[in-house]
Design a protein around this motif. Sequence first.
Motif, PDB file in Angstrom:
ATOM      1  N   THR A 659      53.238 -45.458 -28.627  1.00 37.85           N
ATOM      2  CA  THR A 659      52.954 -44.116 -28.129  1.00 37.85           C
ATOM      3  C   THR A 659      53.118 -43.135 -29.280  1.00 37.85           C
ATOM      4  N   ASP A 660      52.089 -42.313 -29.486  1.00 40.73           N
ATOM      5  CA  ASP A 660      52.125 -41.290 -30.530  1.00 40.73           C
ATOM      6  C   ASP A 660      52.329 -39.921 -29.893  1.00 40.73           C
ATOM      7  N   TYR A 661      53.121 -39.091 -30.570  1.00 42.15           N
ATOM      8  CA  TYR A 661      53.296 -37.698 -30.179  1.00 42.15           C
ATOM      9  C   TYR A 661      52.775 -36.832 -31.320  1.00 42.15           C
ATOM     10  N   PHE A 662      51.908 -35.909 -30.953  1.00 41.12           N
ATOM     11  CA  PHE A 662      51.290 -35.040 -31.958  1.00 41.12           C
ATOM     12  C   PHE A 662      51.486 -33.601 -31.516  1.00 41.12           C
ATOM     13  N   LEU A 663      52.202 -32.829 -32.312  1.00 39.40           N
ATOM     14  CA  LEU A 663      52.457 -31.416 -32.027  1.00 39.40           C
ATOM     15  C   LEU A 663      51.818 -30.584 -33.123  1.00 39.40           C
ATOM     16  N   ILE A 664      51.090 -29.543 -32.733  1.00 39.58           N
ATOM     17  CA  ILE A 664      50.422 -28.702 -33.720  1.00 39.58           C
ATOM     18  C   ILE A 664      50.560 -27.239 -33.335  1.00 39.58           C
ATOM     19  N   SER A 665      50.882 -26.414 -34.314  1.00 41.34           N
ATOM     20  CA  SER A 665      51.001 -24.970 -34.112  1.00 41.34           C
ATOM     21  C   SER A 665      49.819 -24.277 -34.767  1.00 41.34           C
ATOM     22  N   ILE A 683      52.733 -29.114 -38.174  1.00 44.28           N
ATOM     23  CA  ILE A 683      52.427 -30.360 -37.469  1.00 44.28           C
ATOM     24  C   ILE A 683      53.666 -31.252 -37.465  1.00 44.28           C
ATOM     25  N   THR A 684      53.902 -31.878 -36.341  1.00 44.74           N
ATOM     26  CA  THR A 684      54.857 -32.980 -36.261  1.00 44.74           C
ATOM     27  C   THR A 684      54.164 -34.148 -35.575  1.00 44.74           C
ATOM     28  N   TYR A 685      54.251 -35.317 -36.208  1.00 47.03           N
ATOM     29  CA  TYR A 685      53.668 -36.533 -35.640  1.00 47.03           C
ATOM     30  C   TYR A 685      54.760 -37.597 -35.596  1.00 47.03           C
ATOM     31  N   ILE A 686      54.907 -38.239 -34.442  1.00 46.81           N
ATOM     32  CA  ILE A 686      55.920 -39.285 -34.267  1.00 46.81           C
ATOM     33  C   ILE A 686      55.280 -40.471 -33.561  1.00 46.81           C
ATOM     34  N   ARG A 687      55.550 -41.668 -34.064  1.00 44.92           N
ATOM     35  CA  ARG A 687      55.118 -42.893 -33.388  1.00 44.92           C
ATOM     36  C   ARG A 687      56.345 -43.653 -32.901  1.00 44.92           C
ATOM     37  N   LYS A 688      56.270 -44.077 -31.619  1.00 43.88           N
ATOM     38  CA  LYS A 688      57.332 -44.882 -31.028  1.00 43.88           C
ATOM     39  C   LYS A 688      56.760 -46.210 -30.557  1.00 43.88           C
ATOM     40  N   ASP A 689      57.545 -47.271 -30.712  1.00 46.82           N
ATOM     41  CA  ASP A 689      57.102 -48.565 -30.204  1.00 46.82           C
ATOM     42  C   ASP A 689      57.419 -48.669 -28.716  1.00 46.82           C
ATOM     43  N   LYS A 690      57.175 -49.854 -28.127  1.00 44.89           N
ATOM     44  CA  LYS A 690      57.370 -50.015 -26.689  1.00 44.89           C
ATOM     45  C   LYS A 690      58.812 -49.792 -26.271  1.00 44.89           C
ATOM     46  N   ALA A 691      59.733 -50.061 -27.178  1.00 42.41           N
ATOM     47  CA  ALA A 691      61.151 -49.881 -26.871  1.00 42.41           C
ATOM     48  C   ALA A 691      61.596 -48.434 -27.027  1.00 42.41           C
ATOM     49  N   GLY A 692      60.687 -47.568 -27.461  1.00 41.40           N
ATOM     50  CA  GLY A 692      61.035 -46.169 -27.643  1.00 41.40           C
ATOM     51  C   GLY A 692      61.624 -45.856 -29.000  1.00 41.40           C
ATOM     52  N   THR A 693      61.596 -46.823 -29.905  1.00 43.10           N
ATOM     53  CA  THR A 693      62.135 -46.618 -31.249  1.00 43.10           C
ATOM     54  C   THR A 693      61.107 -45.908 -32.125  1.00 43.10           C
ATOM     55  N   VAL A 695      59.099 -45.333 -35.197  1.00 44.78           N
ATOM     56  CA  VAL A 695      58.720 -46.196 -36.319  1.00 44.78           C
ATOM     57  C   VAL A 695      57.970 -45.432 -37.405  1.00 44.78           C
ATOM     58  N   LYS A 696      57.575 -44.201 -37.102  1.00 40.12           N
ATOM     59  CA  LYS A 696      56.852 -43.420 -38.110  1.00 40.12           C
ATOM     60  C   LYS A 696      56.966 -41.944 -37.769  1.00 40.12           C
ATOM     61  N   THR A 697      57.184 -41.118 -38.782  1.00 42.37           N
ATOM     62  CA  THR A 697      57.281 -39.674 -38.585  1.00 42.37           C
ATOM     63  C   THR A 697      56.539 -38.964 -39.712  1.00 42.37           C
ATOM     64  N   ILE A 698      55.772 -37.950 -39.339  1.00 46.78           N
ATOM     65  CA  ILE A 698      55.096 -37.087 -40.314  1.00 46.78           C
ATOM     66  C   ILE A 698      55.399 -35.648 -39.930  1.00 46.78           C
ATOM     67  N   GLU A 699      55.862 -34.884 -40.879  1.00 46.16           N
ATOM     68  CA  GLU A 699      56.092 -33.460 -40.648  1.00 46.16           C
ATOM     69  C   GLU A 699      55.363 -32.664 -41.713  1.00 46.16           C
ATOM     70  N   LYS A 700      54.713 -31.627 -41.256  1.00 44.49           N
ATOM     71  CA  LYS A 700      53.928 -30.809 -42.182  1.00 44.49           C
ATOM     72  C   LYS A 700      54.213 -29.339 -41.920  1.00 44.49           C
TER      73      LYS A 700
END
Length: 700
Positions: A659-665, A683-693, A695-700
Amino acid sequence: MDRGDVPSNAFEAEPTTIRAQMSTNISDEAFFDALDLTHPGLEDVNAAVNNQDYDQAAIELAAYMRSRGRQTTSPKFYVDSDIPSELSSESVRASSAWMSVSDWDRGDNDETDFMNRFYWLHALRLAYEYTGDEKYADAFEVQANDWIGNVSFPQKNELTGDGYPKRFHSPWSPLSAGKRSQNFVVAYMAFAPVLDDDTHINILKSMLQHAQYLYLVNEECYYGREGDPSFINMQVDEMVGLAMIGTMFPEFKESRNWVDRAYDILYDHIEYNVYPDGVHKELTPRYHNAMLWNYFLAIRMAELNNLNISGFDMATYEKMFDFMLYTAEPDGKSPPIGDSENAQLDVFLVMGASLFERGDLKYLTREDFSTNLMLMGGDLILQRRVMERFQKLVPVEPTETSYAFGNAGFYVMRSDWTMDARYLLFKNGPWGGTHSHRDQLGIEVYAYGNRLIVDSGITDYSGSDVGYLRSTGAHNTVMVDHGEQPITSDYRVDEWTASDDYDFVDGTYDWGEGVTHRRKVFFVKPEYWIICDILEGNDDHDFYQLFHFLPTEIEIDPVYNSVRTNYDGANVLLVPADAQKLSVELFEKPVADDKGGSMTQHVYYKKSGKTVSFYTVIYPYKKGEHPEIDVTQLSVTENEKTLTPEQATGLKIEIEDYTDYFLISNTDTGSKKCEDIELDGKITYIRKDKAGTVVKTIEK
């Protein structure tokens, strides 16, 4: 036709400026006076002229031209030109179709231009070299003499009201004269040893006339009439033609002046008509590549004949190959932006690689690409010397994947340099003139071996759909009220970022009448894109987010308004974030292709209001896959106040295993929050695996 004066029709009106300066009837006396009879090899011609025996002078000149063609010291255009294996018997048979004379003026249409440029002479020349059959030389004689005998310079209806030549659809338009000069010269050089005396003299007279015309028209129409050196692409063709006549026929007294004029204008053209980032100012790959080809001819001709062209900007010319390389789609074809088609780039890659010894340009050529001499769509044949240089190069992967041409407004997002690469081209820049389309903030998408979201392009200008193909509605952008983007300089790209994890571009275009379109594209490397469109107006409008696909079955989900293609290969899934707040429609519209045009599927998402937003996920996938993606739009707050989607938004993108979360202002205000995620920047981008962990973060 018998040798004689090159004919012309009488003018009813006063002579024009150009016409008054030209020898519209070239007598034998005037013709031989135009020759430098002290040139080595013309001694017998000179003796006959001194005796005023022009018939004998013609015989001696024709004999000289026949023997000159066999001399290694003669002017060169082709070196060691073996016959390419690609020239099959079918090619030879096809060239036989041009063995008869024709009606050279077909009226005010593109056919007149085609007939008077003699593109097919290269097929005749190659057929002759391949077979040795003199029927092809005979065909050239018939055609050349027929044209010279029946097309006069210039007819009254070929001039504009102020006495300058028409640009199109006339036998003596400067562009047709330039292209015809190139094609006549190359064919003449090949056929010279077997042409009869009269044909030699007729062609040489005609080349004198062409050179005089191109020399004068490019002085008056460009330097005098327009008053600035901002030229169009046609002049490059004209000057290459003039340079070829001057270089290939040094026996004319004015040949050096013709060459100097031609190269001086070519120097000016690359200085004033190519942006610092290497993009030709007409901003279409077709005409950019045409300039690459014409400059290459001029450079190679100078190299072969020891001409000093130190004034030519080779650094900028090399940058022009960067544009071709980095905008090329993963299959090695150019994107059909503006008046362009989805064309193979191998010939241009070979040119640049051999000239600048660049392995990255060789890297993109096809594995099955022939290393013999090549044909360029019926045009000129590349020399063996070029291919030898090319063969010695080691292919090297280009240093960059994603690339920006900020002056011209082209931004390329690319995952890698394989044929399966994910590729998106974003365009937002200056207007490039008549060959530009109303396509600001438009995109073209390619992935896993397929073009997935396509630009309209154009293959020719004679079809009934040309107006549509150039319109805003034919491009992958946003249309306002079924209107057209205005031609304006009010555009900008506020940000471009390319990195290993993501690419991002943020551009704005002013639609006029109080409407502004801002588009942001975020590339989650190497997988998919998120398109963010913000439209602001003073009044209510209908806004249409447009996507175009090549012919295929389109599936539209009635609940989520997602759009899925069904190509035989890779496909793409479009998923809007706020499906319940928009409508979706499917239409068939034309799109250009290599067969002259076809129908495409045309999809739009529609919203209405003063200020609206579209957030759409573009997810490409391989053949055999069928991903299911859910996109949910999330509210964003600032100081516990809920912001509008146009101010900021969050997307929850559920893609099978993660599951990816993408936030943009879209505002420059303070810290924001979406669920438990903080957004302190753009921008904030976060990827979570099935366990909710995470696994990847991007902040701009």
